[in-house]
Write a protein that holds these residues in place. Structure first.
Motif, PDB file in Angstrom:
ATOM      1  N   SER A 100       0.953  -1.213   0.154  1.00 41.33           N
ATOM      2  CA  SER A 100      -0.261   0.117  -0.316  1.00 41.33           C
ATOM      3  C   SER A 100       0.602   1.033   0.002  1.00 41.33           C
ATOM      4  O   SER A 100       2.284   1.173   0.465  1.00 41.33           O
ATOM      5  CB  SER A 100      -1.169  -0.215   1.465  1.00 41.33           C
ATOM      6  N   ILE A 101       0.242   1.986  -0.938  1.00 43.84           N
ATOM      7  CA  ILE A 101       1.288   3.383  -0.878  1.00 43.84           C
ATOM      8  C   ILE A 101       0.248   3.948   0.180  1.00 43.84           C
ATOM      9  O   ILE A 101      -0.130   4.806   0.021  1.00 43.84           O
ATOM     10  CB  ILE A 101       1.865   4.246  -2.528  1.00 43.84           C
ATOM     11  N   VAL A 102       0.925   4.899   1.231  1.00 39.96           N
ATOM     12  CA  VAL A 102       0.637   5.286   1.876  1.00 39.96           C
ATOM     13  C   VAL A 102       0.683   6.979   1.794  1.00 39.96           C
ATOM     14  O   VAL A 102       1.715   7.374   1.777  1.00 39.96           O
ATOM     15  CB  VAL A 102       1.404   5.205   3.470  1.00 39.96           C
ATOM     16  N   ASN A 103      -0.431   7.828   2.346  1.00 41.51           N
ATOM     17  CA  ASN A 103      -0.007   9.506   2.136  1.00 41.51           C
ATOM     18  C   ASN A 103      -0.620   9.599   2.779  1.00 41.51           C
ATOM     19  O   ASN A 103      -1.055  11.196   2.499  1.00 41.51           O
ATOM     20  CB  ASN A 103      -1.109   9.985   0.654  1.00 41.51           C
ATOM     21  N   TYR A 104      -0.944   9.485   4.449  1.00 41.67           N
ATOM     22  CA  TYR A 104      -1.445   9.786   5.851  1.00 41.67           C
ATOM     23  C   TYR A 104      -0.228  10.359   6.519  1.00 41.67           C
ATOM     24  O   TYR A 104       0.588   8.925   6.426  1.00 41.67           O
ATOM     25  CB  TYR A 104      -2.423   8.729   6.103  1.00 41.67           C
ATOM     26  N   PRO A 105      -0.243  11.576   6.527  1.00 41.46           N
ATOM     27  CA  PRO A 105       1.367  11.369   8.175  1.00 41.46           C
ATOM     28  C   PRO A 105       0.527  11.133   8.665  1.00 41.46           C
ATOM     29  O   PRO A 105      -0.516  10.743   9.482  1.00 41.46           O
ATOM     30  CB  PRO A 105       0.889  12.943   7.652  1.00 41.46           C
ATOM     31  N   THR A 140       7.488   4.740  -4.208  1.00 42.16           N
ATOM     32  CA  THR A 140       6.544   5.041  -4.405  1.00 42.16           C
ATOM     33  C   THR A 140       5.515   5.895  -5.306  1.00 42.16           C
ATOM     34  O   THR A 140       4.072   5.617  -5.555  1.00 42.16           O
ATOM     35  CB  THR A 140       6.562   6.748  -3.122  1.00 42.16           C
ATOM     36  N   ASP A 141       6.554   5.382  -6.647  1.00 45.88           N
ATOM     37  CA  ASP A 141       5.532   5.324  -8.352  1.00 45.88           C
ATOM     38  C   ASP A 141       4.554   3.561  -8.040  1.00 45.88           C
ATOM     39  O   ASP A 141       5.497   2.746  -8.172  1.00 45.88           O
ATOM     40  CB  ASP A 141       6.494   5.300  -8.696  1.00 45.88           C
ATOM     41  N   VAL A 142       3.846   4.190  -8.462  1.00 52.43           N
ATOM     42  CA  VAL A 142       2.171   2.867  -8.544  1.00 52.43           C
ATOM     43  C   VAL A 142       3.312   1.978  -9.775  1.00 52.43           C
ATOM     44  O   VAL A 142       2.530   0.629 -10.315  1.00 52.43           O
ATOM     45  CB  VAL A 142       1.221   2.933  -8.193  1.00 52.43           C
ATOM     46  N   GLU A 143       3.986   2.960 -10.491  1.00 53.77           N
ATOM     47  CA  GLU A 143       4.218   2.449 -11.699  1.00 53.77           C
ATOM     48  C   GLU A 143       4.807   0.746 -11.671  1.00 53.77           C
ATOM     49  O   GLU A 143       5.699   0.204 -12.490  1.00 53.77           O
ATOM     50  CB  GLU A 143       4.577   3.351 -13.198  1.00 53.77           C
ATOM     51  N   LYS A 144       6.264   1.638 -11.318  1.00 58.32           N
ATOM     52  CA  LYS A 144       6.790   1.191 -10.723  1.00 58.32           C
ATOM     53  C   LYS A 144       7.314  -0.086  -9.766  1.00 58.32           C
ATOM     54  O   LYS A 144       8.258  -0.656  -9.477  1.00 58.32           O
ATOM     55  CB  LYS A 144       8.686   1.458 -10.577  1.00 58.32           C
ATOM     56  N   ILE A 145       6.701  -0.857  -9.355  1.00 59.38           N
ATOM     57  CA  ILE A 145       5.567  -1.654  -7.589  1.00 59.38           C
ATOM     58  C   ILE A 145       4.682  -2.471  -8.452  1.00 59.38           C
ATOM     59  O   ILE A 145       3.979  -2.351  -8.361  1.00 59.38           O
ATOM     60  CB  ILE A 145       6.084  -0.967  -6.779  1.00 59.38           C
ATOM     61  N   GLY A 146       5.640  -3.690  -7.983  1.00 62.33           N
ATOM     62  CA  GLY A 146       3.809  -5.031  -8.189  1.00 62.33           C
ATOM     63  C   GLY A 146       3.881  -5.892  -7.084  1.00 62.33           C
ATOM     64  O   GLY A 146       5.104  -6.790  -6.864  1.00 62.33           O
ATOM     65  N   VAL A 147       3.146  -6.508  -6.683  1.00 59.21           N
ATOM     66  CA  VAL A 147       2.427  -7.994  -6.170  1.00 59.21           C
ATOM     67  C   VAL A 147       3.804  -8.819  -7.134  1.00 59.21           C
ATOM     68  O   VAL A 147       3.265  -8.814  -7.876  1.00 59.21           O
ATOM     69  CB  VAL A 147       0.991  -8.471  -6.432  1.00 59.21           C
ATOM     70  N   GLY A 148       4.749  -9.481  -6.526  1.00 61.76           N
ATOM     71  CA  GLY A 148       4.953 -10.784  -7.182  1.00 61.76           C
ATOM     72  C   GLY A 148       6.702  -9.812  -7.468  1.00 61.76           C
ATOM     73  O   GLY A 148       7.487 -11.244  -7.900  1.00 61.76           O
ATOM     74  N   MET A 149       7.321  -8.929  -7.203  1.00 58.46           N
ATOM     75  CA  MET A 149       8.273  -8.145  -7.456  1.00 58.46           C
ATOM     76  C   MET A 149       9.765  -9.255  -6.245  1.00 58.46           C
ATOM     77  O   MET A 149       9.386  -9.531  -5.019  1.00 58.46           O
ATOM     78  CB  MET A 149       8.132  -6.905  -7.106  1.00 58.46           C
TER      79      MET A 149
END
Length: 178
Positions: A100-105, A140-149
């Motif tokens: 999960s990419i978190v944007n909540y401080p 944190t870039d959703v285009e550069k991370i994925g399940v299975g990596m």
């Protein structure tokens, strides 16, 4: 009224969910005295952190009943309810199972400072383990991370180690050969 609604009644006795709260009915306690506490991670938890601190590696524990390996180690296998004592060395690599990419401080309880956002919190299956291990992933870039990596742990410098979860700075995504 559904069977589920019968179990969730509001104070007026009906099952309608309230969207506001009656502040006079809530119990609020305010403390201005610090309430320090200490807790132990146990024998196996201590060993886990010592391995990270002294050898920059993970250890798990194998169940003699089902053969599952858990990281961090724990005393009893949940499914078998068998006491475990066989520690196994594991690699510092694993596979992302969820993230999960978190944007909540929020205030980091370890540092007392606000954690920089965004950050990625991941569930990582350490190679050789049967459960997942949660920690920060440095992407944190959703285009550069994925399940299975595939990922690898990055540790603090040895002289900065404390025998604590924060000794693992983050997990970094491993580059795949092209």
């Amino acid at each position: 009224m559904s069977a589920l609604a019968k179990h969730f009644k509001n104070p007026e006795g009906n099952s309608q969910m309230a969207t506001t709260h009656n502040q006079r009915r809530l119990l609020t306690l305010t403390f201005d005295t610090p309430m320090p506490y200490e807790w132990s991670v146990g024998v196996y938890g201590s060993r886990f952190f010592q391995e990270i601190k002294t050898h920059q590696r993970f250890i798990g524990i194998r169940c003699p009943g089902c053969g599952k390996v858990y990281v961090p180690p724990r005393r009893v296998c949940g499914p078998c309810f068998v006491e475990m004592d066989e520690l196994v060395v594991l690699p510092n690599q694993g596979t992302i199972r969820a993230y999960s990419i978190v944007n909540y401080p929020f205030i980091d309880p370890d540092t007392g400072k606000q954690r920089p956002i965004p950050y990625t919190y991941g569930y990582i299956q350490i190679k050789g383990a049967d459960n997942i291990f949660s920690h920060i992933i440095n992407e944190t870039d959703v285009e550069k991370i994925g399940v299975g990596m595939k990922v690898a742990a990055v540790f603090k410098d040895k002289e900065e180690m404390r025998g604590h979860m924060s000794d693992i700075i983050y997990f970094e995504i491993l580059k795949t050969p092209s």
